[in-house]
Motif scaffolding. Structure first.
Motif, PDB file in Angstrom:
ATOM      1  N   LYS A  46       0.818  -1.223   0.000  1.00 39.12           N
ATOM      2  CA  LYS A  46       0.000   0.000   0.000  1.00 39.12           C
ATOM      3  C   LYS A  46       0.855   1.278   0.000  1.00 39.12           C
ATOM      4  CE  LYS A  46      -2.526  -0.819   3.721  1.00 39.12           C
ATOM      5  NZ  LYS A  46      -3.559  -0.643   4.744  1.00 39.12           N
ATOM      6  N   TYR A  47       2.153   1.110   0.211  1.00 36.65           N
ATOM      7  CA  TYR A  47       3.023   2.290   0.356  1.00 36.65           C
ATOM      8  C   TYR A  47       4.151   2.249  -0.678  1.00 36.65           C
ATOM      9  CZ  TYR A  47       0.603   2.530   4.817  1.00 36.65           C
ATOM     10  OH  TYR A  47      -0.362   2.588   5.780  1.00 36.65           O
ATOM     11  N   PRO A  48       3.910   2.871  -1.829  1.00 29.19           N
ATOM     12  CA  PRO A  48       4.893   2.795  -2.921  1.00 29.19           C
ATOM     13  C   PRO A  48       6.263   3.396  -2.554  1.00 29.19           C
ATOM     14  CG  PRO A  48       3.093   4.329  -3.445  1.00 29.19           C
ATOM     15  CD  PRO A  48       2.701   3.602  -2.206  1.00 29.19           C
ATOM     16  N   ASP A  49       6.293   4.319  -1.593  1.00 29.07           N
ATOM     17  CA  ASP A  49       7.570   4.946  -1.246  1.00 29.07           C
ATOM     18  C   ASP A  49       8.258   4.308  -0.045  1.00 29.07           C
ATOM     19  OD1 ASP A  49       7.268   6.761  -3.306  1.00 29.07           O
ATOM     20  OD2 ASP A  49       6.048   8.094  -2.042  1.00 29.07           O
ATOM     21  N   LEU A  50       7.675   3.218   0.428  1.00 25.53           N
ATOM     22  CA  LEU A  50       8.268   2.503   1.556  1.00 25.53           C
ATOM     23  C   LEU A  50       8.636   1.109   1.052  1.00 25.53           C
ATOM     24  CD1 LEU A  50       8.748   2.659   4.654  1.00 25.53           C
ATOM     25  CD2 LEU A  50       6.429   1.816   4.977  1.00 25.53           C
ATOM     26  N   LYS A  51       9.941   0.861   0.937  1.00 22.41           N
ATOM     27  CA  LYS A  51      10.346  -0.385   0.261  1.00 22.41           C
ATOM     28  C   LYS A  51      11.427  -1.145   1.022  1.00 22.41           C
ATOM     29  CE  LYS A  51       9.377   0.542  -4.589  1.00 22.41           C
ATOM     30  NZ  LYS A  51       9.426   1.995  -4.798  1.00 22.41           N
ATOM     31  N   ILE A  52      11.389  -2.467   0.889  1.00 18.19           N
ATOM     32  CA  ILE A  52      12.478  -3.286   1.418  1.00 18.19           C
ATOM     33  C   ILE A  52      13.629  -3.204   0.427  1.00 18.19           C
ATOM     34  CG2 ILE A  52      13.216  -5.593   2.111  1.00 18.19           C
ATOM     35  CD1 ILE A  52      10.351  -6.307   2.749  1.00 18.19           C
ATOM     36  N   LYS A  53      14.742  -2.635   0.874  1.00 16.32           N
ATOM     37  CA  LYS A  53      15.890  -2.517  -0.024  1.00 16.32           C
ATOM     38  C   LYS A  53      16.752  -3.772   0.053  1.00 16.32           C
ATOM     39  CE  LYS A  53      18.479   1.477  -1.497  1.00 16.32           C
ATOM     40  NZ  LYS A  53      18.954   2.784  -1.042  1.00 16.32           N
ATOM     41  N   GLU A  54      16.783  -4.350   1.259  1.00 20.25           N
ATOM     42  CA  GLU A  54      17.555  -5.583   1.438  1.00 20.25           C
ATOM     43  C   GLU A  54      16.882  -6.413   2.531  1.00 20.25           C
ATOM     44  OE1 GLU A  54      19.476  -7.496   0.111  1.00 20.25           O
ATOM     45  OE2 GLU A  54      21.455  -7.753   1.034  1.00 20.25           O
ATOM     46  N   SER A  55      16.809  -7.727   2.301  1.00 19.19           N
ATOM     47  CA  SER A  55      16.248  -8.622   3.301  1.00 19.19           C
ATOM     48  C   SER A  55      17.186  -9.810   3.451  1.00 19.19           C
ATOM     49  CB  SER A  55      14.846  -9.085   2.852  1.00 19.19           C
ATOM     50  OG  SER A  55      14.325 -10.016   3.776  1.00 19.19           O
ATOM     51  N   VAL A  56      17.571 -10.112   4.678  1.00 21.54           N
ATOM     52  CA  VAL A  56      18.532 -11.210   4.915  1.00 21.54           C
ATOM     53  C   VAL A  56      17.964 -12.170   5.956  1.00 21.54           C
ATOM     54  CG1 VAL A  56      20.527  -9.756   4.370  1.00 21.54           C
ATOM     55  CG2 VAL A  56      19.748  -9.955   6.753  1.00 21.54           C
ATOM     56  N   GLU A  57      18.500 -13.381   5.972  1.00 21.00           N
ATOM     57  CA  GLU A  57      18.071 -14.355   6.974  1.00 21.00           C
ATOM     58  C   GLU A  57      19.007 -14.298   8.175  1.00 21.00           C
ATOM     59  OE1 GLU A  57      18.544 -18.503   6.058  1.00 21.00           O
ATOM     60  OE2 GLU A  57      16.987 -19.122   7.470  1.00 21.00           O
ATOM     61  N   GLY A  58      18.503 -13.816   9.305  1.00 20.79           N
ATOM     62  CA  GLY A  58      19.329 -13.729  10.510  1.00 20.79           C
ATOM     63  C   GLY A  58      19.185 -14.941  11.415  1.00 20.79           C
ATOM     64  N   LYS A  59      18.293 -15.852  11.043  1.00 28.36           N
ATOM     65  CA  LYS A  59      18.079 -17.122  11.767  1.00 28.36           C
ATOM     66  C   LYS A  59      17.726 -16.942  13.239  1.00 28.36           C
ATOM     67  CE  LYS A  59      20.944 -19.770   8.683  1.00 28.36           C
ATOM     68  NZ  LYS A  59      21.049 -21.012   8.182  1.00 28.36           N
ATOM     69  N   TRP A  60      17.198 -15.819  13.609  1.00 30.47           N
ATOM     70  CA  TRP A  60      16.828 -15.480  14.993  1.00 30.47           C
ATOM     71  C   TRP A  60      18.048 -15.141  15.848  1.00 30.47           C
ATOM     72  CZ3 TRP A  60      11.954 -14.590  14.616  1.00 30.47           C
ATOM     73  CH2 TRP A  60      11.063 -15.473  13.988  1.00 30.47           C
TER      74      TRP A  60
END
Ligand code: FRU
Length: 321
Positions: A156-170
């Motif tokens: 719903k928010y075109p100007d709010l984006k995930i630039k990077e997503s990583v797996e931190g495994k908790w």
């Protein structure tokens, strides 16, 4: 037919961080209120294979009921189903399995939490910003659900984006490594860690690289951990993720004593930020102080029971001789 005197509950716990220790403590404290409940906890220390073996061990011990918090959903599903199909009532807590073959579930709605986090971040940042997401372990249901709920609302928010997503495994150490790489590569406005300890790690790395003005959000909000981090401004917000330890034992007892119970026991959540953290912390301190008194009373009663039984056997000996 003679009534069964004690119920043996076996709990297969997947890891041993502070949140998990809180869950265990809640279970132990709740179980202590019922003299007919015996509780055995086995901890798999994040090792899925080990957890399978421990569940098998509890089945072999003929526990009357199993509680399982699965490290990873997929690989734990068959053994959990096996227990259930053998007629052992099985409660799944916090992380889910990939099957409906269990007796009850206790835990929060992680898709909803992911959505709440996204709405909160959007509101607090005027619907814009570059996000760094640190996911939990991909094989565990809360990581999948927190991510999918989060992404759904972000649409719903075109100007709010995930630039990077990583797996931190908790895990804070893994989150720190991945944060260092990500911060060197991109500029971010917002960090969303799937739990507080990973979010805290990211903040530490950012501080060490002199990256300021980050809006950091985590999940769990334990009184002496996440709430404190919000109070200190390390995190801008955290979401309460109840452990469900107390509820699980209550549901277990209802199942074991033939009372009615719900299959789905969904626990609520709430945001903790600078607007409410002070009052929440004060209240939690009070609750914990009372908890402490209760604990001491319970052990006093146990001691007295032991003394009483000793005296009774002495009396019996005296009467017999
Ligand atoms: C603890 C934990 C929590 C998280 C939960 C998800 O082991 O990583 O921090 O909220 O598990 O299952």
């Amino acid at each position: 037919k003679e009534k069964k005197e004690t119920f043996h509950i076996g709990f297969s716990q997947c890891a041993s961080d502070v949140w998990r220790e809180t869950m265990n403590k809640e279970m132990v404290m709740t179980a202590a209120l019922y003299p007919d409940i015996q509780l055995t906890i086995l901890n798999a220390e994040e090792n899925t294979r080990r957890q399978e073996l421990q569940i098998q061990e509890l089945i072999n011990k003929n526990v009357d009921l199993l509680i399982i918090s699965p490290n990873e959903s997929g690989p734990i599903t068959p053994i959990a189903e096996e227990a259930f199909n053998q007629g052992i009532p099985t409660i799944i807590i916090d992380r889910e399995i990939n099957s409906e073959n269990y007796t009850a579930f206790v835990g929060a709605d992680n898709t909803q939490i992911g959505k709440d986090v996204a709405s909160y971040i959007a509101n607090m940042n005027n619907g814009r910003g570059a996000i760094f997401e640190i996911r939990g372990m991909d094989g565990s249901s809360p990581a999948k659900d927190r991510n999918s709920g989060f992404m759904e609302v972000l649409k719903k928010y075109p100007d709010l984006k995930i630039k990077e997503s990583v797996e931190g495994k908790w895990l804070p150490e893994i989150a720190a490594q991945k944060a260092a790489t990500a911060f060197n590569e991109y500029d971010f406005d917002i960090v969303f860690g799937h739990n507080d300890v990973m979010a805290q790690s990211a903040r530490r790395v950012a501080d060490s690289l002199n990256i300021n003005n980050l809006f950091v959000v985590g999940i769990d909000a334990l009184p002496n951990l996440g709430m404190e981090l919000v109070e200190q401004g390390v995190l801008q917000a955290s979401f309460i993720y109840p452990t469900g330890g107390k509820k699980a034992i209550e549901v277990a007892r209802d199942i074991l004593t033939g009372k009615t119970f719900q299959k789905q026991n969904i626990l609520g959540t709430s945001v903790v930020d600078s607007s409410n953290v002070t009052v929440l912390r004060l209240q939690m301190d009070q609750v914990m102080a009372f908890q402490d008194i209760l604990n001491r009373q319970t052990s006093r009663i146990k001691e007295q029971e032991i003394q009483f039984n000793d005296q009774r056997s002495l009396l019996n000996v005296a009467l017999i001789s």
